[in-house]
Design a protein around this motif. Structure first.
Motif, mmCIF file in Angstrom:
data_model
loop_
_atom_site.group_PDB
_atom_site.id
_atom_site.type_symbol
_atom_site.label_atom_id
_atom_site.label_comp_id
_atom_site.label_asym_id
_atom_site.label_seq_id
_atom_site.Cartn_x
_atom_site.Cartn_y
_atom_site.Cartn_z
ATOM 1 N N MET A 119 0.819 -1.215 0.000
ATOM 2 C CA MET A 119 0.000 0.000 0.000
ATOM 3 C C MET A 119 0.853 1.265 0.000
ATOM 4 O O MET A 119 0.427 2.327 -0.462
ATOM 5 N N VAL A 174 1.663 1.922 -3.864
ATOM 6 C CA VAL A 174 0.673 1.937 -4.953
ATOM 7 C C VAL A 174 0.544 3.359 -5.518
ATOM 8 O O VAL A 174 0.801 4.356 -4.832
ATOM 9 N N ASN A 206 -5.748 5.074 -6.486
ATOM 10 C CA ASN A 206 -6.706 4.802 -5.415
ATOM 11 C C ASN A 206 -7.341 3.415 -5.587
ATOM 12 O O ASN A 206 -7.674 2.751 -4.606
ATOM 13 N N GLU A 222 -5.927 0.678 -6.749
ATOM 14 C CA GLU A 222 -5.006 -0.325 -6.223
ATOM 15 C C GLU A 222 -5.002 -0.299 -4.696
ATOM 16 O O GLU A 222 -4.953 -1.348 -4.038
ATOM 17 N N TYR A 223 -5.092 0.926 -4.161
ATOM 18 C CA TYR A 223 -5.092 1.085 -2.700
ATOM 19 C C TYR A 223 -6.328 0.407 -2.100
ATOM 20 O O TYR A 223 -6.235 -0.327 -1.101
ATOM 21 N N ARG A 224 -7.495 0.662 -2.713
ATOM 22 C CA ARG A 224 -8.731 0.072 -2.203
ATOM 23 C C ARG A 224 -8.718 -1.454 -2.355
ATOM 24 O O ARG A 224 -9.245 -2.180 -1.503
ATOM 25 N N GLN A 253 -6.678 -2.741 0.424
ATOM 26 C CA GLN A 253 -7.422 -2.559 1.668
ATOM 27 C C GLN A 253 -8.512 -3.635 1.803
ATOM 28 O O GLN A 253 -8.743 -4.176 2.895
#
Length: 216
Positions: free
Chosen positions: A71, A74, A77, A79-81, A84
């Motif tokens: 994270m 990355v 957003n 990829e981040y989500r 997550q």
């Protein structure tokens, strides 16, 4: 011979039953040991499953740590989500495994109680079986000694009986439930309770021969 043969038969029956009673005592202990072994095996399996689940948690935590590291690098957003979401899914898996571990720990407490109860039962059964086996062995030894004595006495008696009467006695005894000779009193056979003809009863009273009862 007629007086001691029922005792001989009774002794032989008890002696023949000795192995079966001894086997039953062994089976009683085998059952108690099986209960204890079963409780111990269950506790062992529960512990092994608990370690396996703890290892799975460690593996998942390693994945979560890896996702968190990813994270940090990355670029979008989306990829981040996604990472997550993977972390949340992994944490949900950990919570489920922790619930399973808690259930195993509760079962472990129950298993320990079962083990203690099984150990108490085995100890009590062992003491009872030892006591019963000792008494059984003492009775069996007395029976063997008594049987040897009776057989010796029987052999001595048989030597005094006319050779032609012994086979007749054995044949009737085997066919009539162990009874081959009976007294006659007051003109009545003591076995079948049938009145004996006066002439026959007079022959019996002379007591110089064995006379067969016409009824039995």
């Amino acid at each position: 011979m007629q007086a001691i043969d029922p005792s001989i038969q009774e002794l032989r029956t008890r002696i023949d039953g000795f192995p079966g009673i001894s086997k039953a005592l062994d089976e009683q202990l085998r059952s108690a040991r099986a209960s204890l072994d079963g409780a111990k095996e269950k506790a062992k399996n529960d512990q092994a499953n608990k370690k396996k689940l703890e290892s799975e948690i460690a593996t998942i935590e390693g994945k979560i740590s890896k996702y968190r590291d990813q994270m940090m690098s990355v670029k979008t957003n989306e990829e981040y989500r996604a990472l997550q979401h993977e972390i949340e899914h992994a944490q949900s898996g950990i919570r489920k495994i922790e619930d399973d571990i808690l259930s195993l720990m509760m079962e472990a407490e129950s298993s320990q109680s079962e083990i203690k109860a099984a150990e108490v039962r085995l100890k009590e059964d062992q003491q009872k079986v030892d006591h019963d086996r000792k008494q059984l062995a003492e009775v069996n030894q007395k029976d063997l000694s008594a049987l040897e004595s009776y057989l010796k006495e029987r052999k001595e008696i048989e030597a005094t009986i006319s050779a032609d009467l012994v086979p007749r006695y054995e044949r009737v005894r085997k066919a009539r439930g162990g009874i081959a000779v009976a007294a006659a009193r007051n003109e009545v056979c003591e076995i079948c309770q049938v009145r004996i003809r006066p002439q026959v009863f007079q022959e019996i009273r002379r007591n110089d021969q064995i006379i067969a009862c016409d009824a039995c």
